[in-house]
Design a protein around this motif. Structure first.
Motif, PDB file in Angstrom:
ATOM      1  N   ARG A 185      85.426  25.388  18.376  1.00 36.22           N
ATOM      2  CA  ARG A 185      85.048  26.297  17.185  1.00 36.22           C
ATOM      3  C   ARG A 185      83.581  26.386  16.838  1.00 36.22           C
ATOM      4  N   ASP A 186      82.874  25.182  17.375  1.00 35.06           N
ATOM      5  CA  ASP A 186      81.243  25.255  17.042  1.00 35.06           C
ATOM      6  C   ASP A 186      80.493  26.088  17.764  1.00 35.06           C
ATOM      7  N   PRO A 187      79.774  26.754  16.970  1.00 32.87           N
ATOM      8  CA  PRO A 187      78.919  27.829  17.672  1.00 32.87           C
ATOM      9  C   PRO A 187      78.222  27.403  18.524  1.00 32.87           C
ATOM     10  N   GLN A 188      77.618  26.004  18.998  1.00 34.55           N
ATOM     11  CA  GLN A 188      76.962  25.531  20.045  1.00 34.55           C
ATOM     12  C   GLN A 188      77.966  25.554  21.239  1.00 34.55           C
ATOM     13  N   ALA A 189      77.804  26.233  22.427  1.00 34.85           N
ATOM     14  CA  ALA A 189      78.387  26.186  23.527  1.00 34.85           C
ATOM     15  C   ALA A 189      77.903  25.019  24.552  1.00 34.85           C
ATOM     16  N   ILE A 190      76.495  24.789  24.703  1.00 32.17           N
ATOM     17  CA  ILE A 190      76.128  23.823  25.231  1.00 32.17           C
ATOM     18  C   ILE A 190      75.898  22.832  24.126  1.00 32.17           C
ATOM     19  N   ALA A 191      76.833  21.801  23.892  1.00 33.75           N
ATOM     20  CA  ALA A 191      76.886  21.146  22.553  1.00 33.75           C
ATOM     21  C   ALA A 191      76.391  19.512  22.825  1.00 33.75           C
ATOM     22  N   ASP A 192      75.771  19.072  21.721  1.00 31.37           N
ATOM     23  CA  ASP A 192      75.322  17.538  21.748  1.00 31.37           C
ATOM     24  C   ASP A 192      76.430  16.780  21.562  1.00 31.37           C
ATOM     25  N   ALA A 193      76.334  15.316  21.928  1.00 33.85           N
ATOM     26  CA  ALA A 193      77.248  14.548  22.012  1.00 33.85           C
ATOM     27  C   ALA A 193      78.048  14.192  20.719  1.00 33.85           C
ATOM     28  N   PRO A 194      77.501  14.311  19.356  1.00 37.94           N
ATOM     29  CA  PRO A 194      77.921  13.929  18.289  1.00 37.94           C
ATOM     30  C   PRO A 194      78.951  15.363  17.952  1.00 37.94           C
ATOM     31  N   ARG A 195      78.670  16.325  18.326  1.00 34.83           N
ATOM     32  CA  ARG A 195      79.900  17.418  18.264  1.00 34.83           C
ATOM     33  C   ARG A 195      80.982  17.250  18.941  1.00 34.83           C
ATOM     34  N   ILE A 196      80.609  16.914  20.348  1.00 38.38           N
ATOM     35  CA  ILE A 196      82.074  16.684  21.121  1.00 38.38           C
ATOM     36  C   ILE A 196      82.797  15.449  20.709  1.00 38.38           C
ATOM     37  N   LEU A 197      82.046  14.523  20.233  1.00 32.94           N
ATOM     38  CA  LEU A 197      82.879  13.251  19.594  1.00 32.94           C
ATOM     39  C   LEU A 197      83.684  13.805  18.365  1.00 32.94           C
ATOM     40  N   ASP A 198      83.246  14.755  17.705  1.00 38.19           N
ATOM     41  CA  ASP A 198      84.003  15.078  16.652  1.00 38.19           C
ATOM     42  C   ASP A 198      85.059  15.784  16.833  1.00 38.19           C
ATOM     43  N   TYR A 199      84.925  16.562  18.044  1.00 36.37           N
ATOM     44  CA  TYR A 199      86.078  17.494  18.577  1.00 36.37           C
ATOM     45  C   TYR A 199      87.264  16.474  19.046  1.00 36.37           C
ATOM     46  N   ASP A 216      80.414   8.543  23.916  1.00 35.01           N
ATOM     47  CA  ASP A 216      80.026   7.790  22.945  1.00 35.01           C
ATOM     48  C   ASP A 216      79.074   6.643  23.623  1.00 35.01           C
ATOM     49  N   LEU A 217      79.325   6.399  24.909  1.00 37.46           N
ATOM     50  CA  LEU A 217      78.372   5.354  25.561  1.00 37.46           C
ATOM     51  C   LEU A 217      76.927   5.870  25.535  1.00 37.46           C
ATOM     52  N   PHE A 218      76.643   7.001  26.120  1.00 39.15           N
ATOM     53  CA  PHE A 218      75.157   7.210  26.093  1.00 39.15           C
ATOM     54  C   PHE A 218      74.485   7.726  24.762  1.00 39.15           C
ATOM     55  N   ARG A 219      73.501   7.096  24.454  1.00 40.22           N
ATOM     56  CA  ARG A 219      72.862   7.252  23.158  1.00 40.22           C
ATOM     57  C   ARG A 219      71.402   7.921  23.351  1.00 40.22           C
ATOM     58  N   TYR A 220      71.045   8.118  24.440  1.00 42.63           N
ATOM     59  CA  TYR A 220      69.441   8.641  24.391  1.00 42.63           C
ATOM     60  C   TYR A 220      69.421  10.033  23.669  1.00 42.63           C
ATOM     61  N   PRO A 221      68.056  10.098  23.405  1.00 43.43           N
ATOM     62  CA  PRO A 221      67.745  11.175  22.482  1.00 43.43           C
ATOM     63  C   PRO A 221      68.121  12.633  23.281  1.00 43.43           C
ATOM     64  N   GLY A 222      68.829  13.538  22.431  1.00 39.79           N
ATOM     65  CA  GLY A 222      69.125  14.839  23.076  1.00 39.79           C
ATOM     66  C   GLY A 222      70.517  14.860  23.749  1.00 39.79           C
ATOM     67  N   ILE A 223      71.138  13.614  23.974  1.00 37.19           N
ATOM     68  CA  ILE A 223      72.291  13.636  24.803  1.00 37.19           C
ATOM     69  C   ILE A 223      73.194  15.017  24.449  1.00 37.19           C
ATOM     70  N   ARG A 224      73.715  15.597  25.360  1.00 39.09           N
ATOM     71  CA  ARG A 224      74.435  16.721  25.384  1.00 39.09           C
ATOM     72  C   ARG A 224      75.142  16.962  26.649  1.00 39.09           C
ATOM     73  N   SER A 225      76.181  18.119  26.582  1.00 39.96           N
ATOM     74  CA  SER A 225      76.751  18.442  27.892  1.00 39.96           C
ATOM     75  C   SER A 225      75.938  19.285  28.629  1.00 39.96           C
ATOM     76  N   THR A 229      84.631  25.975  28.226  1.00 39.53           N
ATOM     77  CA  THR A 229      85.486  25.323  29.608  1.00 39.53           C
ATOM     78  C   THR A 229      85.634  23.849  29.515  1.00 39.53           C
ATOM     79  N   PHE A 230      84.645  23.247  28.788  1.00 39.53           N
ATOM     80  CA  PHE A 230      84.805  21.806  28.980  1.00 39.53           C
ATOM     81  C   PHE A 230      85.699  21.396  27.747  1.00 39.53           C
ATOM     82  N   GLY A 231      85.733  22.014  26.914  1.00 41.07           N
ATOM     83  CA  GLY A 231      87.015  21.905  25.875  1.00 41.07           C
ATOM     84  C   GLY A 231      88.230  21.940  26.499  1.00 41.07           C
ATOM     85  N   TYR A 232      89.269  21.406  25.625  1.00 35.38           N
ATOM     86  CA  TYR A 232      90.716  21.334  26.193  1.00 35.38           C
ATOM     87  C   TYR A 232      91.214  22.843  26.054  1.00 35.38           C
TER      88      TYR A 232
END
Ligand code: FAD
Length: 499
Positions: free
Chosen positions: A77-91, A53-62, A68-71
């Motif tokens: 469930r998202d098809p992106q495995a290297i995922a952008d921050a909004p998807r990680i936040l939704d999770y 949530d803190l980092f807001r720069y363009p393209g911010i992603r894992s 493996t980064f998920g719990y």
């Protein structure tokens, strides 16, 4: 129940510090393994998610894959495995909702100090209300410090000579201005780490040109943004089983890559170089820009999803300069070589300031605890600091793989204490034990902070293991009783042995 109702005068069983991926994970384990325990999460910001949530720069992603980064307990469930921050936040928001944690999180509450009372066997936390500036106290039997590993208030920017003479804007990725307009502008991104390689292709389409200015190259490898095998497994076997298998596959894959790099650095170098060469124009100067002076995985490898950095370099919308900065000048940056790189915006992707526990002061009966004199025990506790969990994840693999195992160990320790009516536990190191730096990692932000951090020992259980298999053995399956752990009940002090 409201948060105010949770933070009463009554001592809590556990206070979790931080509502990032670690703190939310810890809350899940407590909810499922110890449903009777009273706990709250103190979060100094006004939202969950921590880093994401803190980092807001363009393209911010894992740069880790989310399988493996998920719990472990919650399929990604998202098809992106290297995922952008909004998807990680939704999770993470979903994880909070799944366990009904909303009312357990006290936002805008920053723990600034913690004092352990031997007589009461309790921590008293001094909590600053970041909205009003007031302070209050919270008492708790345990603290789970899911506070991440860096200073939230201030990213790291080295001193650059002539900074004041630059007439454009200087931006640090940790404090990205919401309204930064870089369309049609010349951008220089200083750095070569994960943040720089994310920013460069993300800004390249819109900016006039983006230059990545690095002092030292990093190993950069392309990976598919989507993990086809994982996605097929989830589709055919269902999310739960598919996720479980994908996770196992990717843990093994990460282990293989890490060990291959450590054992055969020369071969690993060649493979990475070959991959880079295949994605860049023939005349690209690989020796200067993609040839780090250290071996692969001596520092974290940088992942670029679908090779986006290489695409931007091929398209000419981005370029790389390798050299040392002499000074900032009015219209850009002058290198020691004499070359001038023009810029309207300079982004200092120069890293983080490492910090434990958000800079809290720890005391025991009013006496300050010097963290540099403490030794990590199994990477879970710090020597002589009672009832305090340290949540530092892996630096060579997904952070959360370790956090899940730490939570399992912590919950088993709580069970053991409940069964034996113990009120505290602390790890006591053998006298004269040899020590070494807490993190064996060459990254600049780690090196800069080592003298302010606890240390680790040279042998188990005093090491910060960075291998999942070793941690499964010691944290999931290992005893929560050994010669180094001293359990205390209100009347007695017991050092238990495994034998
Ligand atoms: C840009 C970036 C990308 C990253 N990408 C990856 C990646 O792909 N894979 C990977 O494994 N790791 C990655 N990391 C490391 C990453 O920080 C961790 O993986 C993970 O997000 C850490 O989660 P956390 O919950 O432990 O800490 P954080 O996400 O840092 O959250 C800590 C929370 O604690 C709160 N807090 C801190 N101190 C206090 C206090 N005293 N009182 C109350 N609240 C407090 C903070 O406000 C924050 O919300 C990345 C880091 C950065 C900066």
């Amino acid at each position: 129940m409201t948060t105010d109702a949770i933070l009463t005068d009554q001592p809590l069983d556990v206070v979790i510090l931080g509502a990032g991926i670690s703190g939310i994970g810890a809350a899940h384990y407590l909810t499922t393994e110890h449903p009777g325990k009273a706990f709250a999460i103190l979060e100094s910001r006004d939202s969950i998610g921590g880093t994401w949530d803190l980092f807001r720069y363009p393209g911010i992603r894992s740069d880790s894959d989310l399988n493996t980064f998920g719990y472990e307990f919650k399929p990604w469930r998202d098809p992106q495995a290297i995922a952008d921050a909004p998807r990680i936040l939704d999770y993470l928001h979903e994880a909070v909702a799944d366990d009904r944690l909303e009312s357990k999180i006290a936002f805008r509450r920053r723990a600034v100090a913690a004092d352990w009372s031997e007589a009461d066997q309790l921590w008293t936390l001094t909590v600053r209300h970041t909205d009003t500036g007031e302070t209050s106290t919270v008492r708790t039997r345990w603290v789970f410090a899911g506070t991440g590993y860096y200073n939230y208030d201030e990213g790291f920017t080295p001193e650059f000579a002539g900074r004041e003479s630059f007439t454009g804007q200087v931006v640090h990725p940790q404090h990205w201005p919401e309204d930064l307009d870089y369309a049609g502008k010349k951008v220089v991104v200083i750095g070569s780490g994960a943040t720089a390689v994310t920013l460069v292709p993300s800004m390249a389409g819109e900016a006039e040109h983006v230059t990545m200015l690095q002092r030292t190259p990093t190993y950069v490898i392309p990976l598919p943004r989507e993990d086809m095998i994982a996605n097929v497994l989830k589709k055919t076997l269902g999310a739960e089983r598919g996720y479980k298998l994908s996770r196992r596959k990717n843990i093994l894959q990460q282990k293989f890559v890490y060990q291959f790099c450590q054992r055969f650095p020369g071969a690993a170098r060649k493979v990475i170089r070959g991959t880079n060469a295949a994605l860049l124009p023939r005349d690209f100067d690989l020796d200067t820009h993609f040839n780090p002076p250290y071996n692969p995985w001596d520092q974290r490898l940088c992942v670029v999803p679908d090779g986006d950095l290489f695409k931007a370099l091929r398209a000419g919308s981005a370029s790389i300069e390798t050299g040392r900065i002499k000074r900032f000048v009015e219209n850009g940056i002058e290198l020691e070589s004499g070359e001038l790189i023009e810029a309207d915006i300079i982004v200092t992707a120069t890293g983080l300031n490492l910090q434990l526990f958000g800079g809290m002061e720890l005391r025991r009966d009013g006496e300050p605890i010097d963290l540099t004199e403490t030794v990590a025990y199994r990477g879970v506790m710090l020597s002589t600091v009672p009832n305090w969990v340290l949540a530092i994840g892996y630096t060579n693999s997904s952070w959360t793989l370790k956090i899940g195992l730490i939570c399992e160990y912590f919950c088993r320790m709580l069970t053991h204490m409940d069964e034996n009516s113990y009120t505290s536990v602390r790890a006591i190191p053998p006298t004269g034990m040899q020590t070494r730096p807490l993190l064996d990692f060459g990254a600049g932000y780690v090196k800069r902070a080592l003298d302010r951090l606890p240390v680790q020992g040279t042998t188990a259980p005093w090491t910060m293991t960075m291998a999942v298999s070793a941690d499964v053995k010691q944290l999931r399956k290992g005893e929560v009783v050994d010669d180094c752990l001293q359990y205390t009940s209100a009347e007695t002090t017991v050092t238990e042995s495994v034998a």
